[in-house]
Design a protein around this motif. Structure first.
Motif, PDB file in Angstrom:
ATOM      1  N   ALA A 152      -1.125  -0.550 -10.251  1.00 37.82           N
ATOM      2  CA  ALA A 152      -0.570  -0.674  -8.892  1.00 37.82           C
ATOM      3  C   ALA A 152       0.464   0.422  -8.705  1.00 37.82           C
ATOM      4  O   ALA A 152       1.145   0.821  -9.648  1.00 37.82           O
ATOM      5  CB  ALA A 152       0.083  -2.041  -8.707  1.00 37.82           C
ATOM      6  N   ASP A 153       0.583   0.919  -7.480  1.00 40.98           N
ATOM      7  CA  ASP A 153       1.649   1.873  -7.156  1.00 40.98           C
ATOM      8  C   ASP A 153       2.729   1.135  -6.370  1.00 40.98           C
ATOM      9  O   ASP A 153       2.469   0.106  -5.743  1.00 40.98           O
ATOM     10  CB  ASP A 153       1.106   3.093  -6.409  1.00 40.98           C
ATOM     11  N   MET A 154       3.949   1.651  -6.409  1.00 39.86           N
ATOM     12  CA  MET A 154       5.101   0.870  -5.916  1.00 39.86           C
ATOM     13  C   MET A 154       5.924   1.549  -4.822  1.00 39.86           C
ATOM     14  O   MET A 154       6.860   0.941  -4.309  1.00 39.86           O
ATOM     15  CB  MET A 154       6.048   0.554  -7.077  1.00 39.86           C
TER      16      MET A 154
ATOM     17  N   ALA B 147       4.223   1.674   4.367  1.00 44.81           N
ATOM     18  CA  ALA B 147       3.173   1.901   5.364  1.00 44.81           C
ATOM     19  C   ALA B 147       1.851   2.282   4.711  1.00 44.81           C
ATOM     20  O   ALA B 147       0.916   2.665   5.396  1.00 44.81           O
ATOM     21  CB  ALA B 147       3.616   2.985   6.341  1.00 44.81           C
ATOM     22  N   CYS B 148       1.785   2.180   3.389  1.00 48.05           N
ATOM     23  CA  CYS B 148       0.510   2.473   2.711  1.00 48.05           C
ATOM     24  C   CYS B 148       0.050   1.264   1.895  1.00 48.05           C
ATOM     25  O   CYS B 148      -0.897   1.336   1.131  1.00 48.05           O
ATOM     26  CB  CYS B 148       0.630   3.720   1.830  1.00 48.05           C
ATOM     27  N   GLY B 149       0.779   0.142   2.040  1.00 47.07           N
ATOM     28  CA  GLY B 149       0.330  -1.080   1.374  1.00 47.07           C
ATOM     29  C   GLY B 149       0.649  -1.173  -0.101  1.00 47.07           C
ATOM     30  O   GLY B 149       0.154  -2.064  -0.795  1.00 47.07           O
ATOM     31  N   HIS B 150       1.506  -0.277  -0.601  1.00 45.10           N
ATOM     32  CA  HIS B 150       1.808  -0.337  -2.034  1.00 45.10           C
ATOM     33  C   HIS B 150       2.581  -1.614  -2.398  1.00 45.10           C
ATOM     34  O   HIS B 150       2.561  -2.044  -3.547  1.00 45.10           O
ATOM     35  CB  HIS B 150       2.561   0.925  -2.477  1.00 45.10           C
ATOM     36  N   ASP B 151       3.244  -2.211  -1.378  1.00 47.07           N
ATOM     37  CA  ASP B 151       3.860  -3.530  -1.584  1.00 47.07           C
ATOM     38  C   ASP B 151       2.779  -4.568  -1.915  1.00 47.07           C
ATOM     39  O   ASP B 151       2.943  -5.393  -2.820  1.00 47.07           O
ATOM     40  CB  ASP B 151       4.679  -3.953  -0.348  1.00 47.07           C
TER      41      ASP B 151
ATOM     42  N   GLY C 120       5.938   6.734  -7.352  1.00 47.80           N
ATOM     43  CA  GLY C 120       5.613   8.033  -6.756  1.00 47.80           C
ATOM     44  C   GLY C 120       4.170   8.401  -6.506  1.00 47.80           C
ATOM     45  O   GLY C 120       3.787   9.535  -6.773  1.00 47.80           O
ATOM     46  N   GLU C 121       3.374   7.487  -5.927  1.00 47.48           N
ATOM     47  CA  GLU C 121       1.993   7.904  -5.613  1.00 47.48           C
ATOM     48  C   GLU C 121       1.974   8.899  -4.462  1.00 47.48           C
ATOM     49  O   GLU C 121       1.106   9.764  -4.378  1.00 47.48           O
ATOM     50  CB  GLU C 121       1.135   6.682  -5.258  1.00 47.48           C
ATOM     51  N   GLU C 122       2.944   8.776  -3.562  1.00 42.73           N
ATOM     52  CA  GLU C 122       2.894   9.538  -2.309  1.00 42.73           C
ATOM     53  C   GLU C 122       3.424  10.962  -2.436  1.00 42.73           C
ATOM     54  O   GLU C 122       3.418  11.704  -1.459  1.00 42.73           O
ATOM     55  CB  GLU C 122       3.704   8.812  -1.213  1.00 42.73           C
ATOM     56  N   LEU C 123       3.947  11.338  -3.575  1.00 42.28           N
ATOM     57  CA  LEU C 123       4.631  12.622  -3.663  1.00 42.28           C
ATOM     58  C   LEU C 123       4.170  13.411  -4.882  1.00 42.28           C
ATOM     59  O   LEU C 123       4.164  12.882  -5.994  1.00 42.28           O
ATOM     60  CB  LEU C 123       6.153  12.351  -3.742  1.00 42.28           C
TER      61      LEU C 123
ATOM     62  N   GLN D 236      -6.715  -0.860  -7.008  1.00 38.96           N
ATOM     63  CA  GLN D 236      -7.161  -1.242  -5.670  1.00 38.96           C
ATOM     64  C   GLN D 236      -6.209  -0.668  -4.633  1.00 38.96           C
ATOM     65  O   GLN D 236      -5.040  -0.413  -4.904  1.00 38.96           O
ATOM     66  CB  GLN D 236      -7.274  -2.758  -5.531  1.00 38.96           C
ATOM     67  N   HIS D 237      -6.751  -0.456  -3.440  1.00 43.22           N
ATOM     68  CA  HIS D 237      -5.937   0.027  -2.328  1.00 43.22           C
ATOM     69  C   HIS D 237      -6.342  -0.705  -1.058  1.00 43.22           C
ATOM     70  O   HIS D 237      -7.527  -0.888  -0.810  1.00 43.22           O
ATOM     71  CB  HIS D 237      -6.110   1.532  -2.146  1.00 43.22           C
ATOM     72  N   VAL D 238      -5.351  -1.104  -0.271  1.00 41.10           N
ATOM     73  CA  VAL D 238      -5.645  -1.778   0.990  1.00 41.10           C
ATOM     74  C   VAL D 238      -6.415  -0.829   1.912  1.00 41.10           C
ATOM     75  O   VAL D 238      -6.273   0.385   1.828  1.00 41.10           O
ATOM     76  CB  VAL D 238      -4.358  -2.236   1.707  1.00 41.10           C
TER      77      VAL D 238
ATOM     78  N   ALA E  67      -6.483  11.986  -0.444  1.00 37.47           N
ATOM     79  CA  ALA E  67      -6.280  12.114  -1.888  1.00 37.47           C
ATOM     80  C   ALA E  67      -5.492  10.915  -2.397  1.00 37.47           C
ATOM     81  O   ALA E  67      -4.853  10.205  -1.629  1.00 37.47           O
ATOM     82  CB  ALA E  67      -5.537  13.396  -2.207  1.00 37.47           C
ATOM     83  N   GLU E  68      -5.559  10.713  -3.700  1.00 36.54           N
ATOM     84  CA  GLU E  68      -4.931   9.538  -4.310  1.00 36.54           C
ATOM     85  C   GLU E  68      -4.647   9.894  -5.767  1.00 36.54           C
ATOM     86  O   GLU E  68      -5.521  10.419  -6.461  1.00 36.54           O
ATOM     87  CB  GLU E  68      -5.924   8.365  -4.173  1.00 36.54           C
ATOM     88  N   ASP E  69      -3.436   9.625  -6.224  1.00 40.41           N
ATOM     89  CA  ASP E  69      -3.098  10.090  -7.579  1.00 40.41           C
ATOM     90  C   ASP E  69      -3.703   9.225  -8.684  1.00 40.41           C
ATOM     91  O   ASP E  69      -3.588   9.552  -9.860  1.00 40.41           O
ATOM     92  CB  ASP E  69      -1.592  10.328  -7.736  1.00 40.41           C
TER      93      ASP E  69
END
Ligand SMILES: [Zn+2]
Ligand SMILES: [Zn+2]
Length: 396
Positions: free
Chosen positions: A79-81, A104-108, A139-142, A167-169, A336-338
């Motif tokens: 999971a990313d945070m 805003a990317c559902g990482h919560d 840090g998935e977004e950066l 998984q990703h929403v 893209a997705e890390d």
């Protein structure tokens, strides 16, 4: 049956998963600054009774849940945070309390789901063989991506997972359904920063200046040939420029033009060749027209390939859990997705959790100020993840 046990636990823990998601949503933190989030995750893991926890990459965690015969096989769940620099526009009780920062990317939802899956898996650990490795990454977004730092910090060692699931929403898929794609799925991404320097002057006297605006215009048009003429048409490629800055006026030609863009594709060899070709074309045009070029390519994430057999097994398990009609086939997506860093190292499967609910107006895309999820989906978010993990352990 283990599947029914997991389903009933997912139902029983649904409220808690939603409460955790709401806590995380109300307290978002930017990439690589997930200090309170990491503290929250650690607290929950300890509360569940998971003691083998290791800090990774400053704000990340890796944790182990050992079943019977723990050496047999290892499956990692990720999971990313992190959250995004967006001002939340939703008027909800769990609205962001950290102004200008928003999940805003559902990482919560990903973090809460993995905590839920961990609670379920810990409770049934006498009913599966092997080890589950939980990965909570920052840090998935950066760029350079928290996943790459977690790997550097040896998250894929000791023990090394045989497979990793993430998984990703997805707000395009209705809640209750999930989506998979075996094989090529998401793009590599590189940021392009270009400066074209000429020599500014009075707009009425073109013979006295070198016009960087005209040069940049030709360059932007010519660079599209990378996609239309140089790329293999069977490999998806995208080149987009989203920012062009020429701070002149109606009658003032500026000294320089700054341009930013993105290049995305699904093949590492072509990616490297495209970088070379872009530089070559840009240089030819800019210098041929008397200007000077500064072209920086900041490499982002690699492309994401879902290992076909692991993904086929996961889809089969998802059908068993949710029913045939609730498991969808996905198309290639040029975002893209890390997670791609993990799937370049070991077999990976990155799948989508449907979170759309049109009746409640939950339809906004990720990275928008009105993004939200149908929280009913979190029961699947936690339960399915636990089920996929034990299914994969059993199939090894
Ligand atoms: Zn995102
Ligand atoms: Zn995301």
């Amino acid at each position: 049956m283990l599947k029914d046990k997991i389903k009933s636990l997912a139902q029983a823990y649904k409220k808690e998963v939603i409460a955790n998601r709401r806590h995380l949503h109300a307290n978002p933190e930017l990439s690589f600054k997930e200090f309170k989030t990491a503290e929250f995750v650690e607290g929950k893991l300890r509360e569940i009774g998971i003691s083998e926890i290791e800090k990774k990459a400053t704000t990340g965690w890796s944790a182990l849940i050992k079943g019977k015969n723990p050496e047999k096989k290892v499956v990692a769940l990720r999971a990313d945070m992190d959250a995004l620099p967006i001002i939340e526009a939703n008027d909800v009780p769990y609205k962001s309390q950290n102004p200008g920062v928003m999940h805003a990317c559902g990482h919560d939802a990903h973090t809460a789901s993995l905590l839920g899956a961990a609670k379920i898996l810990n409770e049934v650990k006498d009913q599966f063989e092997g080890t589950i490795k939980l990965i909570f990454q920052p840090g998935e977004e950066l760029v350079p991506g928290g996943a790459s730092l977690m790997i550097k910090d040896k998250v894929l060692e000791n023990p090394r997972p045989n497979a990793i699931l993430g998984q990703h929403v997805m707000p395009m898929i209705p809640a209750g359904k999930v989506g998979f794609r075996p094989g090529l799925y998401m793009a590599s991404t590189d940021e392009l920063y270009i400066t074209v320097t000429g020599k500014g002057g009075h707009g009425a006297m073109p013979e006295t200046f070198i016009d960087p605006v005209l040069i940049a215009s030709h360059m932007i048009v010519a660079l599209q040939q990378i996609v239309s003429r140089v790329a293999n048409p069977k490999i998806p490629s995208v080149l987009s420029f989203g920012r062009v800055e020429a701070l002149g006026a109606t009658n003032v030609i500026p000294n320089e033009v700054k341009i930013q863009g993105t290049f995305r594709t699904l093949d590492e060899a072509w990616r490297a060749k495209a970088h070379e070709k872009m530089l070559q074309i840009a240089q030819g045009i800019v210098e041929g027209m008397g200007g000077r070029l500064d072209f920086e390519i900041r490499k982002g994430y690699p492309f994401l390939k879902n290992e076909p057999e692991l993904t086929a097994r996961s889809m089969e398990a998802a059908r068993e859990y949710l029913g045939e009609e609730n498991v969808l086939d996905l198309d290639i997506w040029m975002a893209a997705e890390d997670f791609a860093f993990f799937s370049q190292e070991i077999d990976g499967c990155f799948y989508r959790l449907g979170t759309r609910n049109e009746a409640r107006g939950i339809v906004s895309g990720v990275h928008t100020p009105t993004f939200d999820i149908e929280e009913d989906a979190l029961e699947i978010g936690a339960g399915l993840m636990a089920w996929l993990a034990v299914s994969e352990l059993a199939k090894g």
